[in-house]
Structure formats: C-alpha cells, structure tokens
Design a protein around this motif. Sequence first.
Motif, short mmCIF file in Angstrom:
data_model
loop_
_atom_site.label_atom_id
_atom_site.label_comp_id
_atom_site.label_asym_id
_atom_site.label_seq_id
_atom_site.Cartn_x
_atom_site.Cartn_y
_atom_site.Cartn_z
N GLU A 186 0.83 -1.21 0.00
CA GLU A 186 0.00 0.00 0.00
C GLU A 186 0.87 1.26 0.00
O GLU A 186 0.57 2.24 -0.70
CB GLU A 186 -0.91 0.01 1.22
CG GLU A 186 -1.99 -1.06 1.23
CD GLU A 186 -3.15 -0.74 0.30
OE1 GLU A 186 -3.12 0.32 -0.38
OE2 GLU A 186 -4.09 -1.56 0.24
N ILE A 189 2.28 1.82 -3.45
CA ILE A 189 1.26 2.34 -4.37
C ILE A 189 0.99 3.82 -4.09
O ILE A 189 0.84 4.62 -5.01
CB ILE A 189 -0.04 1.51 -4.22
CG1 ILE A 189 0.17 0.10 -4.80
CG2 ILE A 189 -1.20 2.20 -4.92
CD1 ILE A 189 -0.95 -0.87 -4.49
N PRO A 193 1.88 5.68 -7.77
CA PRO A 193 0.64 5.05 -8.26
C PRO A 193 0.74 4.44 -9.64
O PRO A 193 -0.11 3.61 -10.00
CB PRO A 193 -0.36 6.22 -8.26
CG PRO A 193 0.23 7.25 -7.36
CD PRO A 193 1.71 7.10 -7.47
N GLU A 196 3.56 -0.65 -11.56
CA GLU A 196 2.73 -1.85 -11.63
C GLU A 196 3.02 -2.88 -10.54
O GLU A 196 2.13 -3.63 -10.12
CB GLU A 196 2.91 -2.52 -13.00
CG GLU A 196 4.31 -3.06 -13.24
CD GLU A 196 4.60 -3.30 -14.71
OE1 GLU A 196 4.63 -4.47 -15.11
OE2 GLU A 196 4.79 -2.32 -15.45
N TYR A 199 0.65 -3.00 -7.39
CA TYR A 199 -0.67 -3.61 -7.59
C TYR A 199 -0.55 -5.13 -7.73
O TYR A 199 -1.40 -5.87 -7.23
CB TYR A 199 -1.34 -3.01 -8.82
CG TYR A 199 -1.59 -1.53 -8.69
CD1 TYR A 199 -2.68 -1.05 -7.98
CD2 TYR A 199 -0.72 -0.60 -9.27
CE1 TYR A 199 -2.90 0.32 -7.85
CE2 TYR A 199 -0.93 0.76 -9.14
CZ TYR A 199 -2.01 1.21 -8.43
OH TYR A 199 -2.23 2.57 -8.30
N ARG A 202 -0.04 -6.47 -4.24
CA ARG A 202 -1.27 -6.37 -3.44
C ARG A 202 -2.29 -7.40 -3.92
O ARG A 202 -3.00 -8.01 -3.11
CB ARG A 202 -1.84 -4.96 -3.52
CG ARG A 202 -2.96 -4.72 -2.51
CD ARG A 202 -3.39 -3.26 -2.49
NE ARG A 202 -4.08 -2.87 -3.73
CZ ARG A 202 -4.58 -1.66 -3.94
NH1 ARG A 202 -4.46 -0.71 -3.01
NH2 ARG A 202 -5.19 -1.37 -5.08
N GLY A 203 -2.34 -7.63 -5.24
CA GLY A 203 -3.25 -8.64 -5.75
C GLY A 203 -2.90 -10.04 -5.25
O GLY A 203 -3.78 -10.84 -4.90
N HIS A 206 -4.08 -10.24 -1.68
CA HIS A 206 -5.53 -10.41 -1.64
C HIS A 206 -5.93 -11.84 -1.97
O HIS A 206 -6.83 -12.41 -1.34
CB HIS A 206 -6.21 -9.45 -2.64
CG HIS A 206 -6.29 -8.03 -2.17
ND1 HIS A 206 -6.61 -7.68 -0.88
CD2 HIS A 206 -6.11 -6.85 -2.86
CE1 HIS A 206 -6.63 -6.36 -0.78
NE2 HIS A 206 -6.33 -5.83 -1.96
N SER A 217 -9.16 -7.28 -9.39
CA SER A 217 -9.08 -5.86 -9.71
C SER A 217 -7.63 -5.40 -9.80
O SER A 217 -7.26 -4.65 -10.72
CB SER A 217 -9.83 -5.05 -8.65
OG SER A 217 -9.70 -3.67 -8.89
N ASP A 218 -6.80 -5.85 -8.88
CA ASP A 218 -5.39 -5.44 -8.88
C ASP A 218 -4.64 -6.04 -10.07
O ASP A 218 -3.81 -5.36 -10.70
CB ASP A 218 -4.72 -5.85 -7.58
CG ASP A 218 -4.92 -4.81 -6.47
OD1 ASP A 218 -5.19 -3.65 -6.79
OD2 ASP A 218 -4.78 -5.18 -5.29
N HIS A 221 -5.67 -4.15 -13.11
CA HIS A 221 -5.10 -2.80 -13.12
C HIS A 221 -3.62 -2.85 -13.50
O HIS A 221 -3.12 -1.97 -14.22
CB HIS A 221 -5.27 -2.13 -11.76
CG HIS A 221 -4.88 -0.68 -11.76
ND1 HIS A 221 -5.59 0.28 -12.45
CD2 HIS A 221 -3.82 -0.03 -11.20
CE1 HIS A 221 -5.02 1.46 -12.30
NE2 HIS A 221 -3.93 1.30 -11.56
N THR A 222 -2.94 -3.88 -13.04
CA THR A 222 -1.54 -4.08 -13.45
C THR A 222 -1.45 -4.19 -14.96
O THR A 222 -0.56 -3.61 -15.59
CB THR A 222 -0.97 -5.36 -12.80
OG1 THR A 222 -1.10 -5.28 -11.38
CG2 THR A 222 0.50 -5.55 -13.17
#
Length: 319
Positions: A186, A189, A193, A196, A199, A202-203, A206, A217-218, A221-222
């Motif tokens: 986090e 990011i 932001p 890549e 994310y 973090r993905g 998750h 979603s992560d 977004h990557t």
Amino acid sequence: MANFFTSLFSSGKKEEDPQARTDEKNFDILKYDGLRAQKIGKHDYAIKCLTEASLLKDDAEVLAALITSYSLTNQMEEALDAANRLVDLDPDSAPARLTRVQLLFLLDRDQEAIADCQRVLEREPDNHLALYQMAKAKRATHDLLGALADLTRALALKEDFTNAYLLRAELLLSMRQLPDAAADAEKAIQLQPDEERGYLLRGQIHRLQGHADLASSDFHHTLELNPFNEEARLLAIQLLVDQASYDEAIAQLDEAIDENPTFTKAYELRGQIKNQKGDKAGALADLKKALELDPAGDIAQKMNGQHTNFDNLYKGGIF
C-alpha cells in the motif's frame, strides 16, 4: 657559467615527449568517437574505440561507457572486467562499487555483491542504495531476515524509497506475513501510483487472503499499466482456476498463447488445468512444449529425478 645562465632563464620544464602528445591526441579522438557511437546505438564500434582508448589511459568516463555498451550487448563478463578496472581506479568510490554490484547480480555472484555493499557501508553507513542492494543479494542467498533488516535500515534513512517497500513486501509475502506485506505494498502504491509492481503484489496478497474480487481488480489494473505483464495475466487466470472455472481459464490461456507462442508459463498452467480435467494427452503436449521452450525451467526442475519418460510423468503428480 653558460650552464648556469641556461638553467636560470629556462622554464624548468622538460620537453614534452612527442609520443605522449600523440597518445593523448589519439586517446581524445578514440574517446570522443566511442562516446558518440554509443549515443546513436552503435555499440560494437563504441566498444572498439573505447577499448583502444582504455589501453592508452585509465579513464573513469571511458570505463563507465564500456560497461554500458558491454551490458547492452549482453557481454556481461566483459562489462564486469571494465567495472573491476573502474573500482581499481578509486577503490573508495561508492558509485563504482554499486555499478559492479549490479553486474555481479546478473552473473549470480551474490556473495561478492554483498562484500562490495559492505565496503561501501564501511565508509558511508547511511548509503541507502548500498543497503537496498545488499538486501537484494541477501535475498538471493536465502538470508531473508538479514535482507529484511537491511531494507528496514534503508527505509529509516529514506522514507519515500518505493523500491525498498516493494522488495520488503515481496519478502514478507514469501514468508506469509500478509498484513505487513500488505502495508508495504500500500505504501509503495501511495508513493508511486503508476508502478505496476505494487498492484501485482497487493493482488497476490488479496488472493492468499481469499479476496478474489480485490485480487482480480489489482491484476487487471496491473495489465492496464502494462499489457505485457505476463505474471499478472497468469495470476488473473489462476483466479479462475481457484474457482474451478477451468474452461474459461483454458480459453484465456489459448488466447494468450496465440498472442505469444513462446509463453512458457502459459503452457505450464494450461497443462496443469488439462491434467485436472483428466485430459492427460493435452496436458502432456503442453508439458512437452514448455520443456522445449525452457529446458531448464520450473517443470524440468520438478521432473528432475522423478520420471524417466513422459508415459509415467503424471504418476508422481508433477502438478
């Protein structure tokens, strides 16, 4: 008496050696031509000129340029030789040693990289880059706790050090310290932001926490940030496998392989899914293709010492 007056009114300078003047002129020409060739991407010619220049005189700028051209033409041992000469010019130079560290990483000589980082830190205890590079080397030598300690020191010195947060998150993820890994991801990011890796990490966190929607979603977004990120694409497909959506996962892997017929990991994952569906022939074909593309890859390592031929490959549950 004549010798006295000659000595009195002379400049006191010895006449310059003509050969020295010639060598200096040739050095300047070779250096200039080499640097100019490098700027326009003519690395072979740059290496030729710069090498000749380096034989005439040890020069930090020439050696640094040689390292660049050798690296860009994948001549890593030659780049390391130039880096060794650069360090010899000034053994206390942190930039020179950290340049050599980068090459030692690429040549899997991680213990030597650690030694160079330690040498830098002896003179510059607050060098956050040396701490970061040493953490990378310690990770490669499986000293994870040492790497975490180095990264924590680096972040105490530079609180906005995004790469250090990312590396620490990766280490914590590998140790299944998910809350701490998530906090570092986090932070990365927040600081950057458009990076890549934050994310992607973090993905992965998750996913391990069972938050499939957030993970998806992560990963997507990557891919928005970098459509060619193969790891993100595979992880997004792996979420479908986690949910037993095998047909959709295979369809997406078919598309990925059509776009990139050398996508080794896609063949591996598709083979795994086919095996789970009971399609042994299809799984075997994908496995063979993965081995053909990467004879020393993960599948080959899993097979090592376990199977003598493809016919009994799945008896040991390779997947």
